[in-house]
Enzyme design. Structure first.
Site, PDB file in Angstrom:
ATOM      1  N   ASP A 202     -52.834   2.751   7.417  1.00  0.00           N
ATOM      2  CA  ASP A 202     -54.086   3.041   8.387  1.00  0.00           C
ATOM      3  C   ASP A 202     -53.566   2.595   9.975  1.00  0.00           C
ATOM      4  O   ASP A 202     -52.585   1.967   9.872  1.00  0.00           O
ATOM      5  CB  ASP A 202     -55.085   1.942   7.953  1.00  0.00           C
ATOM      6  CG  ASP A 202     -56.310   2.047   8.766  1.00  0.00           C
ATOM      7  OD1 ASP A 202     -56.622   3.108   9.433  1.00  0.00           O
ATOM      8  OD2 ASP A 202     -57.142   0.833   8.885  1.00  0.00           O
TER       9      ASP A 202
ATOM     10  N   HIS B  86     -62.387   0.532   8.540  1.00  0.00           N
ATOM     11  CA  HIS B  86     -62.633  -0.955   9.034  1.00  0.00           C
ATOM     12  C   HIS B  86     -64.139  -1.027   8.594  1.00  0.00           C
ATOM     13  O   HIS B  86     -64.259  -2.454   8.379  1.00  0.00           O
ATOM     14  CB  HIS B  86     -62.525  -0.933  10.386  1.00  0.00           C
ATOM     15  CG  HIS B  86     -61.013  -1.007  10.938  1.00  0.00           C
ATOM     16  ND1 HIS B  86     -60.040   0.156  10.738  1.00  0.00           N
ATOM     17  CD2 HIS B  86     -60.529  -1.924  11.371  1.00  0.00           C
ATOM     18  CE1 HIS B  86     -58.945  -0.189  11.225  1.00  0.00           C
ATOM     19  NE2 HIS B  86     -59.105  -1.486  11.482  1.00  0.00           N
TER      20      HIS B  86
HETATM   21  N1  DGL Z   1     -59.709   2.586   9.972  1.00  0.00           N
HETATM   22  C1  DGL Z   1     -59.640   3.814  10.575  1.00  0.00           C
HETATM   23  C2  DGL Z   1     -60.583   4.812  10.326  1.00  0.00           C
HETATM   24  O1  DGL Z   1     -60.788   5.073   9.216  1.00  0.00           O
HETATM   25  C3  DGL Z   1     -59.171   3.858  12.389  1.00  0.00           C
HETATM   26  C4  DGL Z   1     -60.119   3.105  13.034  1.00  0.00           C
HETATM   27  C5  DGL Z   1     -59.544   3.011  14.515  1.00  0.00           C
HETATM   28  O2  DGL Z   1     -58.081   2.547  14.306  1.00  0.00           O
HETATM   29  O3  DGL Z   1     -60.302   2.995  15.513  1.00  0.00           O
HETATM   30  O4  DGL Z   1     -61.057   5.845  10.877  1.00  0.00           O
END
Ligand code: DGL
Length: 290
Positions: free
Chosen positions: A13, A201
């Site tokens: 991620d 997140h």
């Molecule tokens: N956790 C990520 C998602 O699911 C990315 C969040 C980010 O880095 O902006 O999109």
């Protein structure tokens, strides 16, 4: 690439969000080894260009394949999946590969009011992949889609002791702003009764969202379905680890291109893992700024 079933599964991620997927993976696949990579030096991905995210995704996949000999890869990031999963599949046709996308279809099955909220990064909601997904279900419910600039970054910062307090205040304020912009939440007709967490997140602010929206609103995330899909894929390829050692005893590696302390704090807080399992990999820091 390796087909050795004893080799680890790679998970990555932009940062700590994918730990929510790793949590579900460890539960579903207790005999597997995992190597997790957080690209924190380049987080957040959500407000960067698709081309940049594509470059990072390829660099990370190559690194995990070349250095850690992973047998499968879980892209635990909606933004990276939207930007790069097609090219990744084309480049590694034999690699078992699982991505994540906002759970619009599961939300349809849960919603009674047929008003569904979707929170995701700008990169995800502006992607062609998301447009196609939304187009496939749009006639079945009303979808209120909200790009949540700044939220993933605030969640990243909330794990750093010196930034935690300010980041938490920022999270509270952003959640209020974004949920208000989406409309009314609740279980009455015309209200949003189901909210899709379209960024890995956001699972870590579920408690804040529940407090804000009340118990009548269902929150839908993707960790468990992704873990089940990974299990199915490995079983079909006969690549499940035949050694039946428990998760707790399996070697676990958590890597970051960025701040080691932040990853250690998040791993401890959300997965109960000791700091020693985390390691910095500055060699993967080589991309130019977007
Ligand atoms: N956790 C990520 C998602 O699911 C990315 C969040 C980010 O880095 O902006 O999109």
């Amino acid at each position: 690439m390796t087909t050795d079933p004893q080799h680890p599964i790679g998970v990555f991620d932009s940062g700590i969000g994918g730990l929510s997927v790793l949590q579900a993976l460890r539960k579903e696949l207790p005999h597997e080894r995992f190597v997790y990579l957080a690209d924190q030096a380049h987080a957040p991905y959500g407000e960067k260009s698709g081309a940049f995210i594509g470059q990072r995704t390829h660099a990370i996949a190559d690194y995990l394949l070349g250095q850690h000999h992973i047998k499968a890869l879980v892209v635990a990031c909606n933004t990276a999946t939207a930007a790069a999963i097609h090219e990744l599949r084309a480049q590694h046709p034999a690699l078992p590969l699982v991505g994540v996308e906002p759970a619009l279809k599961p939300a349809l099955a849960l919603s009674h009011t047929r008003h569904i909220g979707v929170m995701a990064t700008r990169g995800t909601v502006c992607s062609d992949k998301f447009a196609r997904l939304l187009g496939s279900v749009q006639d079945q419910a009303h979808f209120e889609v909200q790009a949540c600039n700044g939220l993933a970054l605030a969640i990243e910062q909330s794990t750093l002791p010196d930034q935690a307090e300010a980041a938490q205040a920022q999270i509270t304020q952003l959640l209020q702003t974004y949920t208000q912009a989406m409309g009314r939440f609740g279980s009455e007709s015309g209200q949003i009764d189901t909210l899709v967490l379209g960024c890995t997140h956001y699972v870590f602010v579920e408690k804040d969202l529940r407090q804000l929206l009340g118990p009548g609103v269902q929150l839908v995330s993707t960790g468990e379905p992704v873990a089940r899909q990974t299990q199915r894929l490995l079983a079909a390829a006969e690549m499940l680890n035949p050694e039946k050692t428990d998760t707790a005893a399996q070697p676990m590696r958590l890597l970051t291109t960025g701040d080691l302390q932040g990853l250690q704090a998040a791993a401890q807080r959300w997965l109960g893992l000791p700091p020693e399992v985390c390691q910095a990999v500055p060699a993967l820091l080589s991309n130019p700024a977007p």
